[in-house]
Design a protein around this motif. Structure first.
Motif, PDB file in Angstrom:
ATOM      1  N   PRO A   1       0.841  -1.206   0.000  1.00 45.47           N
ATOM      2  CA  PRO A   1       0.000   0.000   0.000  1.00 45.47           C
ATOM      3  C   PRO A   1       0.872   1.251   0.000  1.00 45.47           C
ATOM      4  O   PRO A   1       1.939   1.268   0.608  1.00 45.47           O
ATOM      5  CB  PRO A   1      -0.794  -0.122   1.296  1.00 45.47           C
ATOM      6  CG  PRO A   1      -0.027  -1.054   2.153  1.00 45.47           C
ATOM      7  CD  PRO A   1       0.710  -1.976   1.229  1.00 45.47           C
ATOM      8  N   ARG A   2       0.387   2.253  -0.673  1.00 48.23           N
ATOM      9  CA  ARG A   2       1.132   3.506  -0.727  1.00 48.23           C
ATOM     10  C   ARG A   2       0.962   4.255   0.596  1.00 48.23           C
ATOM     11  O   ARG A   2      -0.155   4.385   1.098  1.00 48.23           O
ATOM     12  CB  ARG A   2       0.616   4.350  -1.884  1.00 48.23           C
ATOM     13  CG  ARG A   2       1.459   5.593  -2.118  1.00 48.23           C
ATOM     14  CD  ARG A   2       0.933   6.410  -3.266  1.00 48.23           C
ATOM     15  NE  ARG A   2       1.358   7.791  -3.111  1.00 48.23           N
ATOM     16  CZ  ARG A   2       0.823   8.814  -3.738  1.00 48.23           C
ATOM     17  NH1 ARG A   2      -0.173   8.614  -4.589  1.00 48.23           N
ATOM     18  NH2 ARG A   2       1.261  10.036  -3.544  1.00 48.23           N
ATOM     19  N   LEU A   3       2.047   4.698   1.148  1.00 47.13           N
ATOM     20  CA  LEU A   3       2.010   5.440   2.417  1.00 47.13           C
ATOM     21  C   LEU A   3       2.223   6.916   2.158  1.00 47.13           C
ATOM     22  O   LEU A   3       2.994   7.291   1.269  1.00 47.13           O
ATOM     23  CB  LEU A   3       3.091   4.916   3.365  1.00 47.13           C
ATOM     24  CG  LEU A   3       2.969   3.459   3.798  1.00 47.13           C
ATOM     25  CD1 LEU A   3       4.172   3.044   4.636  1.00 47.13           C
ATOM     26  CD2 LEU A   3       1.682   3.221   4.591  1.00 47.13           C
ATOM     27  N   VAL A   4       1.529   7.713   2.933  1.00 52.66           N
ATOM     28  CA  VAL A   4       1.698   9.164   2.811  1.00 52.66           C
ATOM     29  C   VAL A   4       2.010   9.733   4.183  1.00 52.66           C
ATOM     30  O   VAL A   4       1.604   9.194   5.224  1.00 52.66           O
ATOM     31  CB  VAL A   4       0.421   9.842   2.243  1.00 52.66           C
ATOM     32  CG1 VAL A   4       0.218   9.448   0.791  1.00 52.66           C
ATOM     33  CG2 VAL A   4      -0.802   9.500   3.075  1.00 52.66           C
ATOM     34  N   GLN A   5       2.769  10.824   4.189  1.00 53.09           N
ATOM     35  CA  GLN A   5       3.194  11.434   5.450  1.00 53.09           C
ATOM     36  C   GLN A   5       2.040  12.246   6.041  1.00 53.09           C
ATOM     37  O   GLN A   5       1.515  13.138   5.371  1.00 53.09           O
ATOM     38  CB  GLN A   5       4.400  12.353   5.203  1.00 53.09           C
ATOM     39  CG  GLN A   5       5.118  12.827   6.439  1.00 53.09           C
ATOM     40  CD  GLN A   5       5.984  11.729   7.072  1.00 53.09           C
ATOM     41  OE1 GLN A   5       6.402  10.803   6.373  1.00 53.09           O
ATOM     42  NE2 GLN A   5       6.206  11.837   8.359  1.00 53.09           N
ATOM     43  N   ARG A   6       1.651  11.899   7.274  1.00 57.51           N
ATOM     44  CA  ARG A   6       0.574  12.668   7.914  1.00 57.51           C
ATOM     45  C   ARG A   6       1.103  13.594   9.008  1.00 57.51           C
ATOM     46  O   ARG A   6       0.634  14.707   9.161  1.00 57.51           O
ATOM     47  CB  ARG A   6      -0.474  11.725   8.501  1.00 57.51           C
ATOM     48  CG  ARG A   6      -1.703  12.467   9.005  1.00 57.51           C
ATOM     49  CD  ARG A   6      -2.787  11.545   9.480  1.00 57.51           C
ATOM     50  NE  ARG A   6      -3.942  12.314   9.946  1.00 57.51           N
ATOM     51  CZ  ARG A   6      -4.779  11.910  10.870  1.00 57.51           C
ATOM     52  NH1 ARG A   6      -4.609  10.717  11.421  1.00 57.51           N
ATOM     53  NH2 ARG A   6      -5.787  12.669  11.232  1.00 57.51           N
TER      54      ARG A   6
ATOM     55  N   SER B  31     -11.381   0.885  13.387  1.00 52.20           N
ATOM     56  CA  SER B  31     -11.451   1.831  12.273  1.00 52.20           C
ATOM     57  C   SER B  31     -10.451   2.980  12.410  1.00 52.20           C
ATOM     58  O   SER B  31     -10.192   3.688  11.438  1.00 52.20           O
ATOM     59  CB  SER B  31     -12.866   2.398  12.151  1.00 52.20           C
ATOM     60  OG  SER B  31     -13.225   3.041  13.355  1.00 52.20           O
ATOM     61  N   THR B  32      -9.887   3.162  13.606  1.00 53.97           N
ATOM     62  CA  THR B  32      -8.932   4.259  13.784  1.00 53.97           C
ATOM     63  C   THR B  32      -7.488   3.761  13.809  1.00 53.97           C
ATOM     64  O   THR B  32      -6.578   4.529  14.125  1.00 53.97           O
ATOM     65  CB  THR B  32      -9.210   5.035  15.095  1.00 53.97           C
ATOM     66  OG1 THR B  32      -9.000   4.146  16.190  1.00 53.97           O
ATOM     67  CG2 THR B  32     -10.611   5.593  15.129  1.00 53.97           C
ATOM     68  N   ARG B  33      -7.293   2.479  13.514  1.00 57.54           N
ATOM     69  CA  ARG B  33      -5.941   1.905  13.601  1.00 57.54           C
ATOM     70  C   ARG B  33      -4.956   2.671  12.706  1.00 57.54           C
ATOM     71  O   ARG B  33      -3.791   2.857  13.036  1.00 57.54           O
ATOM     72  CB  ARG B  33      -6.014   0.423  13.194  1.00 57.54           C
ATOM     73  CG  ARG B  33      -5.072  -0.560  13.849  1.00 57.54           C
ATOM     74  CD  ARG B  33      -4.791  -0.361  15.301  1.00 57.54           C
ATOM     75  NE  ARG B  33      -5.918  -0.295  16.209  1.00 57.54           N
ATOM     76  CZ  ARG B  33      -6.592  -1.321  16.700  1.00 57.54           C
ATOM     77  NH1 ARG B  33      -6.291  -2.546  16.345  1.00 57.54           N
ATOM     78  NH2 ARG B  33      -7.576  -1.156  17.559  1.00 57.54           N
ATOM     79  N   GLY B  34      -5.475   3.097  11.549  1.00 58.46           N
ATOM     80  CA  GLY B  34      -4.622   3.849  10.628  1.00 58.46           C
ATOM     81  C   GLY B  34      -4.134   5.143  11.243  1.00 58.46           C
ATOM     82  O   GLY B  34      -2.978   5.545  11.059  1.00 58.46           O
ATOM     83  N   ALA B  35      -5.020   5.800  12.012  1.00 58.21           N
ATOM     84  CA  ALA B  35      -4.640   7.062  12.660  1.00 58.21           C
ATOM     85  C   ALA B  35      -3.568   6.817  13.716  1.00 58.21           C
ATOM     86  O   ALA B  35      -2.630   7.605  13.865  1.00 58.21           O
ATOM     87  CB  ALA B  35      -5.867   7.711  13.290  1.00 58.21           C
ATOM     88  N   LEU B  36      -3.705   5.690  14.446  1.00 59.54           N
ATOM     89  CA  LEU B  36      -2.714   5.356  15.467  1.00 59.54           C
ATOM     90  C   LEU B  36      -1.348   5.146  14.810  1.00 59.54           C
ATOM     91  O   LEU B  36      -0.321   5.636  15.303  1.00 59.54           O
ATOM     92  CB  LEU B  36      -3.161   4.103  16.229  1.00 59.54           C
ATOM     93  CG  LEU B  36      -2.258   3.642  17.369  1.00 59.54           C
ATOM     94  CD1 LEU B  36      -2.143   4.712  18.431  1.00 59.54           C
ATOM     95  CD2 LEU B  36      -2.785   2.344  17.981  1.00 59.54           C
ATOM     96  N   ARG B  37      -1.370   4.421  13.661  1.00 57.64           N
ATOM     97  CA  ARG B  37      -0.108   4.201  12.941  1.00 57.64           C
ATOM     98  C   ARG B  37       0.491   5.560  12.543  1.00 57.64           C
ATOM     99  O   ARG B  37       1.694   5.760  12.599  1.00 57.64           O
ATOM    100  CB  ARG B  37      -0.361   3.332  11.715  1.00 57.64           C
ATOM    101  CG  ARG B  37       0.920   2.925  10.994  1.00 57.64           C
ATOM    102  CD  ARG B  37       0.627   2.013   9.811  1.00 57.64           C
ATOM    103  NE  ARG B  37      -0.018   0.770  10.214  1.00 57.64           N
ATOM    104  CZ  ARG B  37      -1.202   0.348   9.777  1.00 57.64           C
ATOM    105  NH1 ARG B  37      -1.881   1.067   8.907  1.00 57.64           N
ATOM    106  NH2 ARG B  37      -1.702  -0.793  10.192  1.00 57.64           N
ATOM    107  N   GLY B  38      -0.367   6.474  12.159  1.00 56.95           N
ATOM    108  CA  GLY B  38       0.096   7.788  11.713  1.00 56.95           C
ATOM    109  C   GLY B  38       0.819   8.555  12.806  1.00 56.95           C
ATOM    110  O   GLY B  38       1.869   9.149  12.563  1.00 56.95           O
ATOM    111  N   ILE B  39       0.286   8.495  14.037  1.00 54.84           N
ATOM    112  CA  ILE B  39       0.919   9.277  15.108  1.00 54.84           C
ATOM    113  C   ILE B  39       2.140   8.534  15.667  1.00 54.84           C
ATOM    114  O   ILE B  39       2.960   9.120  16.360  1.00 54.84           O
ATOM    115  CB  ILE B  39      -0.118   9.625  16.225  1.00 54.84           C
ATOM    116  CG1 ILE B  39       0.387  10.803  17.067  1.00 54.84           C
ATOM    117  CG2 ILE B  39      -0.414   8.431  17.097  1.00 54.84           C
ATOM    118  CD1 ILE B  39       0.542  12.104  16.336  1.00 54.84           C
TER     119      ILE B  39
END
Lengths: 219, 250
Positions: free
Chosen positions: A6-11, A183-191
């Protein structure tokens, strides 16, 4: 055949993540040391370490102020960007807040598109920032203690405690949403890592994903 | 002026306004609370005020505090702390010993003997170092200095150690602090005898200082030349427990 990565983007930038995690650590230290200054005999295993708890509480408070000064001096764009992120609320933000309040089975519409921070994160940021200023002001007045009129230090004391009582459910809610909702796992990965999957960004932060794909956003 | 397309897209600039409104509300809250507590300003001049003895009827001190906090026992809104078992004295069995190298005399007092000294009543705020406070407490008792003076204090009378009846807790005052108008041995709060958790039958009340100096279940008052550290002071708490800047001769 292997699935494409998957393509990752900087948050979040390194400075933003440092601000978040050091703030979180200091908040926990302040909460626990404050609790051990507040509780009395029978409830408090650290009563005979009152001076130590007071030192820890004051040092952590100073560190919190220093954290913001360091970020402001070392990465002024971080606080500016955070300010810009939380400044604007639009109709989709209002819809988003309503959407998360409606029980899942009653949600007819898709998630309203959001920018890099959703409406809940914006509110959380503003409330936390205001509370941090409130803690700093009331804490300073309490620290001034006996040199100030008792009514002022008692008023500060009352509001310091009320702020704590208000922040505990806010932080608890933040933790529940961040840690327990799949559903928020992606946000956790981001921080944690700073980066999120592009498909997560499209799903949860569609407005931000658009700007990314148009090359308008860089962290 | 009508909003342009860019403004419609961006919405309304609410974040900073909300932040400023919250700070304003907080400042107003502090100002309101300060105003509400203005009568409590503790200075050497007004930390406690004398009231006519017996002026408080038992129901005057009541506040509708039921359900406020599990540790707050109505009606006086105190949280009761004890480092040992709470003693269960009876008036018949209780005695207060007054002795020490700082006295040429010494005595053992029953509650009735204590009450025979000139009675005083003071209205004050009780403040715990952990942050809670109870306002408008009217304590009735006798001044510590009257008890000391009745026992012929000598040149060695520099400090007083107060011993609690639990056999564990102690705390100290200088003789100067103990001679304050506000330092009393109290047996009554808001027109009622102290309850057991509150220090029945007699406790020290010195509202200039935080509650841990106000020893409960008093059994002994020792007047002496040397300074002891109290129970919590031995564990690092401030020996100077003033709630305001202490007087220079304190």
């Amino acid at each position: 055949m292997d699935e494409p990565r998957p393509r990752l983007v900087q948050r979040f930038s390194g400075a933003e993540r440092t601000l978040h995690w050091v703030y979180a650590l200091l908040f926990v230290i302040l909460l626990l040391s404050g609790l051990f200054l507040y509780l009395g005999p029978g409830q408090n295993p650290f009563l005979d370490r009152r001076e130590l708890m007071r030192s820890i509480h004051l040092d952590a408070a100073l560190a919190l102020v220093a954290l913001f000064l360091l970020v402001a001096a070392g990465s002024p764009g971080t606080l500016r960007r955070l300010r810009d992120d939380v400044e604007w609320f639009d109709r989709d933000d209002a819809r988003w807040l309503l959407w998360v309040l409606v029980p899942r089975r009653l949600r007819g519409r898709p998630l309203p598109p959001q920018r890099r921070l959703n409406a809940g994160q914006k509110l959380n940021t503003v409330l936390t920032a205001a509370a941090t200023v409130g803690f700093t002001v009331t804490g300073t007045l309490m620290w001034g203690g006996s040199a100030l009129p008792t009514s002022l230090s008692e008023a500060a004391d009352t509001w310091h405690l009320l702020l704590t009582e208000a922040m505990i459910p806010l932080v608890a809610g933040h933790l529940v949403v961040a840690l327990l909702f799949p559903s928020t796992r992606g946000a956790l990965r981001g921080i944690v890592t700073g980066r999120v999957r592009l498909d997560f960004a499209r799903r949860r932060h569609a407005r931000w994903a658009e700007t990314l794909e148009q090359g308008e956003d860089t962290v | 002026m009508p909003a342009g397309p860019e403004d419609v897209f961006r919405g309304r600039p609410i974040g900073r306004r909300l932040f400023i409104v919250l700070l304003g509300a907080g400042a107003a809250g502090i100002a309101l609370a300060k105003h509400a507590y203005a009568g409590d300003d503790a200075t050497p001049g007004n930390v406690a005020t004398s009231v006519p003895v017996g002026s408080m009827t038992p129901d005057e001190g009541r506040e509708p505090s039921e359900g406020v906090h599990p540790n707050i026992v109505p009606p006086e809104r105190f949280r009761y702390y004890s480092v040992g078992d709470i003693p269960d004295f009876t008036e018949r069995a209780w005695r207060l010993t007054v002795d020490g190298a700082g006295l040429d005399g010494g005595m053992e007092l029953r509650l009735a003997d204590l009450k025979a000294f000139p009675n005083v009543a003071i209205r004050s705020t009780f403040r715990c170092v952990t942050g809670w406070r109870v306002r408008n407490c009217v304590w009735r008792g006798v001044r510590v200095r009257d008890i000391v003076d009745a026992n012929s204090p000598n040149a060695k009378a520099k400090h007083i150690t107060f011993y609690a009846g639990d056999g564990v807790y102690t705390d100290t005052l200088t003789i100067g602090q103990a001679r304050s108008d506000h330092a009393i041995l109290a047996w009554e709060l808001n027109g009622r005898p102290l309850i057991r958790e509150q220090g029945y039958p007699v406790r020290l009340i010195y509202p200039d200082m935080y509650g841990y100096k106000n020893v409960k279940w008093l059994r002994r008052i020792e007047v002496k030349p040397v300074h002891d550290l109290g129970f919590w002071e031995q564990r690092g708490w401030d020996d100077n427990a003033y709630v305001y800047t202490p007087p220079s001769n304190g």
